[in-house]
Write a protein that holds these residues in place. Structure first.
Motif, PDB file in Angstrom:
ATOM      1  N   ARG A 101       0.853  -1.192   0.000  1.00 33.92           N
ATOM      2  CA  ARG A 101       0.000   0.000   0.000  1.00 33.92           C
ATOM      3  C   ARG A 101       0.891   1.244   0.000  1.00 33.92           C
ATOM      4  N   LEU A 102       0.320   2.344  -0.418  1.00 37.56           N
ATOM      5  CA  LEU A 102       1.008   3.628  -0.383  1.00 37.56           C
ATOM      6  C   LEU A 102       0.126   4.615   0.365  1.00 37.56           C
ATOM      7  N   PHE A 103       0.675   5.181   1.450  1.00 39.29           N
ATOM      8  CA  PHE A 103      -0.040   6.168   2.249  1.00 39.29           C
ATOM      9  C   PHE A 103       0.409   7.579   1.874  1.00 39.29           C
ATOM     10  N   PHE A 104      -0.562   8.489   1.781  1.00 41.43           N
ATOM     11  CA  PHE A 104      -0.227   9.917   1.745  1.00 41.43           C
ATOM     12  C   PHE A 104      -0.629  10.497   3.090  1.00 41.43           C
ATOM     13  N   ASN A 105       0.376  10.852   3.888  1.00 45.01           N
ATOM     14  CA  ASN A 105       0.162  11.423   5.220  1.00 45.01           C
ATOM     15  C   ASN A 105       0.528  12.901   5.199  1.00 45.01           C
ATOM     16  N   ASP A 106      -0.166  13.698   5.999  1.00 38.53           N
ATOM     17  CA  ASP A 106       0.173  15.117   6.090  1.00 38.53           C
ATOM     18  C   ASP A 106      -0.408  15.694   7.379  1.00 38.53           C
ATOM     19  N   VAL A 107       0.460  15.982   8.333  1.00 42.09           N
ATOM     20  CA  VAL A 107       0.023  16.483   9.641  1.00 42.09           C
ATOM     21  C   VAL A 107      -0.603  17.862   9.518  1.00 42.09           C
ATOM     22  N   ARG A 108       0.055  18.769   8.814  1.00 45.36           N
ATOM     23  CA  ARG A 108      -0.401  20.157   8.761  1.00 45.36           C
ATOM     24  C   ARG A 108      -1.381  20.431   7.623  1.00 45.36           C
ATOM     25  N   LYS A 109      -1.580  19.452   6.760  1.00 48.35           N
ATOM     26  CA  LYS A 109      -2.606  19.504   5.721  1.00 48.35           C
ATOM     27  C   LYS A 109      -2.387  20.607   4.678  1.00 48.35           C
ATOM     28  N   PHE A 110      -1.131  20.974   4.428  1.00 45.58           N
ATOM     29  CA  PHE A 110      -0.848  21.944   3.377  1.00 45.58           C
ATOM     30  C   PHE A 110      -0.590  21.267   2.036  1.00 45.58           C
ATOM     31  N   GLY A 111      -0.211  19.997   2.072  1.00 44.69           N
ATOM     32  CA  GLY A 111       0.099  19.269   0.846  1.00 44.69           C
ATOM     33  C   GLY A 111      -1.154  19.012   0.021  1.00 44.69           C
ATOM     34  N   PHE A 112      -0.947  18.728  -1.277  1.00 46.88           N
ATOM     35  CA  PHE A 112      -2.099  18.437  -2.127  1.00 46.88           C
ATOM     36  C   PHE A 112      -1.722  17.434  -3.200  1.00 46.88           C
ATOM     37  N   VAL A 113      -2.763  16.826  -3.779  1.00 50.09           N
ATOM     38  CA  VAL A 113      -2.597  15.803  -4.809  1.00 50.09           C
ATOM     39  C   VAL A 113      -3.485  16.180  -5.988  1.00 50.09           C
ATOM     40  N   CYS A 114      -2.903  16.203  -7.172  1.00 50.59           N
ATOM     41  CA  CYS A 114      -3.650  16.536  -8.387  1.00 50.59           C
ATOM     42  C   CYS A 114      -3.747  15.312  -9.294  1.00 50.59           C
ATOM     43  N   LEU A 115      -4.862  15.187  -9.979  1.00 45.46           N
ATOM     44  CA  LEU A 115      -5.011  14.190 -11.041  1.00 45.46           C
ATOM     45  C   LEU A 115      -5.344  14.944 -12.312  1.00 45.46           C
ATOM     46  N   PHE A 116      -4.374  15.023 -13.207  1.00 47.63           N
ATOM     47  CA  PHE A 116      -4.493  15.835 -14.407  1.00 47.63           C
ATOM     48  C   PHE A 116      -4.308  14.997 -15.662  1.00 47.63           C
ATOM     49  N   SER A 117      -5.014  15.394 -16.717  1.00 45.05           N
ATOM     50  CA  SER A 117      -4.672  14.920 -18.052  1.00 45.05           C
ATOM     51  C   SER A 117      -3.414  15.658 -18.501  1.00 45.05           C
ATOM     52  N   LYS A 118      -2.822  15.223 -19.604  1.00 44.10           N
ATOM     53  CA  LYS A 118      -1.613  15.889 -20.089  1.00 44.10           C
ATOM     54  C   LYS A 118      -1.894  17.348 -20.421  1.00 44.10           C
ATOM     55  N   GLN A 119      -3.047  17.610 -21.038  1.00 51.09           N
ATOM     56  CA  GLN A 119      -3.388  18.981 -21.402  1.00 51.09           C
ATOM     57  C   GLN A 119      -3.601  19.842 -20.161  1.00 51.09           C
ATOM     58  N   GLU A 120      -4.269  19.290 -19.161  1.00 48.31           N
ATOM     59  CA  GLU A 120      -4.485  20.038 -17.911  1.00 48.31           C
ATOM     60  C   GLU A 120      -3.157  20.338 -17.219  1.00 48.31           C
ATOM     61  N   LEU A 121      -2.258  19.367 -17.267  1.00 49.22           N
ATOM     62  CA  LEU A 121      -0.947  19.577 -16.650  1.00 49.22           C
ATOM     63  C   LEU A 121      -0.205  20.720 -17.347  1.00 49.22           C
ATOM     64  N   LEU A 122      -0.210  20.704 -18.657  1.00 47.42           N
ATOM     65  CA  LEU A 122       0.505  21.734 -19.412  1.00 47.42           C
ATOM     66  C   LEU A 122      -0.112  23.115 -19.220  1.00 47.42           C
ATOM     67  N   GLU A 123      -1.407  23.161 -18.914  1.00 46.76           N
ATOM     68  CA  GLU A 123      -2.093  24.438 -18.718  1.00 46.76           C
ATOM     69  C   GLU A 123      -2.078  24.900 -17.259  1.00 46.76           C
ATOM     70  N   TRP A 124      -1.632  24.033 -16.352  1.00 52.48           N
ATOM     71  CA  TRP A 124      -1.581  24.374 -14.929  1.00 52.48           C
ATOM     72  C   TRP A 124      -0.541  25.472 -14.725  1.00 52.48           C
ATOM     73  N   ASN A 125      -0.956  26.587 -14.175  1.00 53.05           N
ATOM     74  CA  ASN A 125      -0.070  27.741 -14.071  1.00 53.05           C
ATOM     75  C   ASN A 125       1.181  27.437 -13.248  1.00 53.05           C
ATOM     76  N   PHE A 126       1.022  26.692 -12.167  1.00 58.64           N
ATOM     77  CA  PHE A 126       2.180  26.343 -11.331  1.00 58.64           C
ATOM     78  C   PHE A 126       3.224  25.600 -12.139  1.00 58.64           C
ATOM     79  N   TRP A 127       2.768  24.663 -12.962  1.00 56.90           N
ATOM     80  CA  TRP A 127       3.670  23.864 -13.791  1.00 56.90           C
ATOM     81  C   TRP A 127       4.318  24.720 -14.881  1.00 56.90           C
ATOM     82  N   ARG A 128       3.508  25.539 -15.545  1.00 57.57           N
ATOM     83  CA  ARG A 128       3.997  26.351 -16.659  1.00 57.57           C
ATOM     84  C   ARG A 128       5.065  27.344 -16.240  1.00 57.57           C
TER      85      ARG A 128
END
Length: 271
Positions: A101-128
């Motif tokens: 199994r793989l756990f995503f743990n975060d005590v302070r809850k600032f982390g985040f997880v995205c599920l993007f298509s390739k086009q969404e990833l390329l258009e994501w401002n943080f990524w660009r």
């Protein structure tokens, strides 16, 4: 916050997942899911085809062509576990694979997880807007880009739009080795000194990766083990202690809102 060496270490540890399919996903908290939690139910049956890193982002490539992206922020962790391991109260996601199994743990809850298509990833401002990887820019190009700015050198190293993956630890350490005061104006630093800074930055990052990253506070790798680079800090977290080079007392200052440790004798301020 996990920086480039820590995320690279986690990426390497998760390589065991390549070729495995996600058999089940247990969503324990939806606050960390972007852009919405509903699309994450489509993960079941998808195969992990690759695992990569960009800056401080960890990217799981999926057989659907989509990308599962983790930003660990301050206290996020990705921990591989077997089926007997008990969930942590700070676990927000639980991915099931055939043998673990793989756990995503975060005590302070600032982390985040995205599920993007390739086009969404390329258009994501943080990524660009992410700057070049330290390993993929030459010392000359690095120096040319940095020397255009009148900002202080440490704030530029921390700026993910200038260069990706560098945080407080590795900025302080590389500036010390390069004998540059963190408040130095970038455009006043000699070109050859900026080239040397890039070379030292690469040296520090490679050494940190080889030692499994820095476990100064919360960081552990994908097996729950601490890194060892903190045992090799020259300045970071050593305010009030003696400089290893000159024996002067290391000083604590603020740069770009971040606690910064400097040796006023060894590190020259260019103004």
């Amino acid at each position: 916050m996990p920086e480039l060496p820590e995320v690279e270490t986690i990426k390497n540890g998760l390589s065991i997942l390549k070729g495995q399919s996600i058999t089940k996903l247990n969503i324990l908290s939806t606050h960390c899911l972007r852009p919405n939690h509903n699309r994450f139910h489509s993960l079941r049956g998808q195969v992990v085809t690759n695992i990569s890193r960009r800056g401080k982002l960890l990217i799981i490539h999926l057989s659907s062509g989509n990308f599962l992206i983790f930003h660990l922020k301050m206290t996020g962790k990705l921990i591989l576990a077997d089926f007997q391991d008990i969930l942590d109260k700070h676990t927000h996601l639980e991915f099931f694979f055939k043998s673990n199994r793989l756990f995503f743990n975060d005590v302070r809850k600032f982390g985040f997880v995205c599920l993007f298509s390739k086009q969404e990833l390329l258009e994501w401002n943080f990524w660009r807007t992410l700057g070049p990887e330290p390993f993929k820019i030459s010392s000359i190009d690095f120096a040319q880009q940095i020397s255009k700015s009148k900002a202080n050198i440490k704030s530029l190293l921390l700026n993910q739009k200038i260069i990706a993956g560098i945080g407080n630890i590795y900025a302080d350490e590389s500036l010390f080795i390069s004998k540059i005061h963190p408040l130095s104006k970038a455009n006043k630093i000699p070109f050859n000194i900026l080239q040397n800074l890039h070379k030292n930055l690469i040296f520090v990052l490679k050494k940190a990766i080889s030692l499994g990253g820095s476990s100064f506070k919360d960081y552990v790798n994908s097996l729950g083990k601490r890194g060892n680079f903190q045992d090799h800090f020259f300045v970071y977290s050593r305010a009030g202690k003696s400089c290893y080079k000159c024996k002067n007392t290391l000083k604590k200052i603020k740069v770009a809102g971040r606690t910064t440790i400097v040796c006023l004798k060894c590190q020259k301020r260019y103004e």
